[in-house]
Design an enzyme around this catalytic site. Structure first.
Site, PDB file in Angstrom:
ATOM      1  N   ASP A 287       0.775  -1.283   0.032  1.00 24.66           N
ATOM      2  CA  ASP A 287       0.060  -0.037   0.021  1.00 24.66           C
ATOM      3  C   ASP A 287       0.857   1.237  -0.091  1.00 24.66           C
ATOM      4  O   ASP A 287       0.445   2.142   0.387  1.00 24.66           O
ATOM      5  CB  ASP A 287      -0.980   0.043   1.176  1.00 24.66           C
ATOM      6  CG  ASP A 287      -2.082  -0.960   0.984  1.00 24.66           C
ATOM      7  OD1 ASP A 287      -2.043  -1.382  -0.375  1.00 24.66           O
ATOM      8  OD2 ASP A 287      -2.842  -1.287   2.090  1.00 24.66           O
TER       9      ASP A 287
ATOM     10  N   ILE B  12      -2.574  -2.228  10.322  1.00 28.17           N
ATOM     11  CA  ILE B  12      -3.767  -2.708   9.757  1.00 28.17           C
ATOM     12  C   ILE B  12      -3.254  -3.580   8.418  1.00 28.17           C
ATOM     13  O   ILE B  12      -3.246  -4.856   8.660  1.00 28.17           O
ATOM     14  CB  ILE B  12      -4.497  -1.372   9.067  1.00 28.17           C
ATOM     15  CG1 ILE B  12      -4.894  -0.621  10.467  1.00 28.17           C
ATOM     16  CG2 ILE B  12      -5.700  -1.655   8.318  1.00 28.17           C
ATOM     17  CD1 ILE B  12      -5.590   0.833   9.794  1.00 28.17           C
ATOM     18  N   CYS B  13      -2.823  -3.043   7.413  1.00 27.21           N
ATOM     19  CA  CYS B  13      -2.558  -3.895   6.164  1.00 27.21           C
ATOM     20  C   CYS B  13      -1.263  -4.675   6.231  1.00 27.21           C
ATOM     21  O   CYS B  13      -1.355  -5.857   5.941  1.00 27.21           O
ATOM     22  CB  CYS B  13      -2.504  -3.083   4.903  1.00 27.21           C
ATOM     23  SG  CYS B  13      -4.406  -2.460   4.682  1.00 27.21           S
ATOM     24  N   VAL B  14      -0.281  -4.183   7.090  1.00 27.35           N
ATOM     25  CA  VAL B  14       0.954  -4.844   7.208  1.00 27.35           C
ATOM     26  C   VAL B  14       0.665  -6.112   8.014  1.00 27.35           C
ATOM     27  O   VAL B  14       0.905  -6.975   7.717  1.00 27.35           O
ATOM     28  CB  VAL B  14       2.053  -4.214   7.514  1.00 27.35           C
ATOM     29  CG1 VAL B  14       3.342  -4.905   8.054  1.00 27.35           C
ATOM     30  CG2 VAL B  14       2.371  -3.140   6.496  1.00 27.35           C
TER      31      VAL B  14
ATOM     32  N   THR C 159      -1.699  -8.890   6.537  1.00 31.04           N
ATOM     33  CA  THR C 159      -0.896  -9.704   5.825  1.00 31.04           C
ATOM     34  C   THR C 159       0.068 -10.484   6.268  1.00 31.04           C
ATOM     35  O   THR C 159       0.155 -11.835   6.058  1.00 31.04           O
ATOM     36  CB  THR C 159      -0.300  -8.646   4.741  1.00 31.04           C
ATOM     37  OG1 THR C 159      -1.181  -7.903   4.020  1.00 31.04           O
ATOM     38  CG2 THR C 159       0.405  -9.482   3.537  1.00 31.04           C
TER      39      THR C 159
END
Length: 178
Positions: free
Chosen positions: A15, A130-132, A135
């Site tokens: 991202d 969040i996204c890290v 994942t």
């Protein structure tokens, strides 16, 4: 630097999009611009070594249900959904588009990694918590060795980053590269 450039490794840049990094973006992460030079260096080393490079990109539809919680961002085919110029994918590098926090959720990332016999994932990008993290969590649950560059991630605070680093190490057994 901690990047073990092996045939079974991949660098996931998560991202690093205009909407999160650049002035005028829809959901700019304060301080995220500071990690761009570090990531450019990691990216150059990975490319030189022939390591698989995979860009992960939020890519939402207009009216996505995620916008009930967050402002509209990274809408497909907009400037905001593009990887920042300093880290632009090269021909032959992979771009995995996602609509939720984890790069694994409803994408073909796992298939891509398995087809290339990838075992070690090196993660960097935004947001750490969040996204890290989502994942990393999904990667660990799928049996990948997870490595996260402490200098290559950003969230809304250093305290948040430190908490997530402990979670990565203590809960997931991930390697936080300091």
């Amino acid at each position: 630097m901690g990047l073990e450039l092996k045939d079974n490794s991949a660098l996931l840049i998560i991202d690093m999009l205009n909407d999160f990094i650049k002035e005028g973006g829809a959901l700019v992460v304060p301080g995220a611009q500071r990690i761009v030079p570090f990531l450019a260096d990691v990216l150059e080393k990975a490319r030189s070594a022939g390591t698989k490079v995979i860009f992960i990109a939020d890519n939402h539809l207009e009216g996505d249900s995620e916008f009930q919680r967050w402002p509209a961002h990274a809408i497909e085919n907009t400037w905001g959904s593009k990887v920042v110029d300093e880290l632009s994918p090269l021909p032959g590098e992979f771009l995995v588009r996602k609509r939720r926090f984890s790069a694994f959720f409803c994408t073909d990332l796992d298939l891509l990694l398995r087809e290339h016999e990838i075992k070690d994932l090196y993660l960097a990008g935004v947001l750490t918590n969040i996204c890290v993290y989502a994942t990393a969590l999904d990667a660990a649950m799928r049996g990948y060795n997870v490595h996260v560059f402490a200098r290559g991630v950003a969230s809304l605070s250093q305290e948040t980053d430190e908490f997530i680093f402990r979670q990565l190490e203590d809960v997931l057994g991930a390697d936080v590269i300091k």
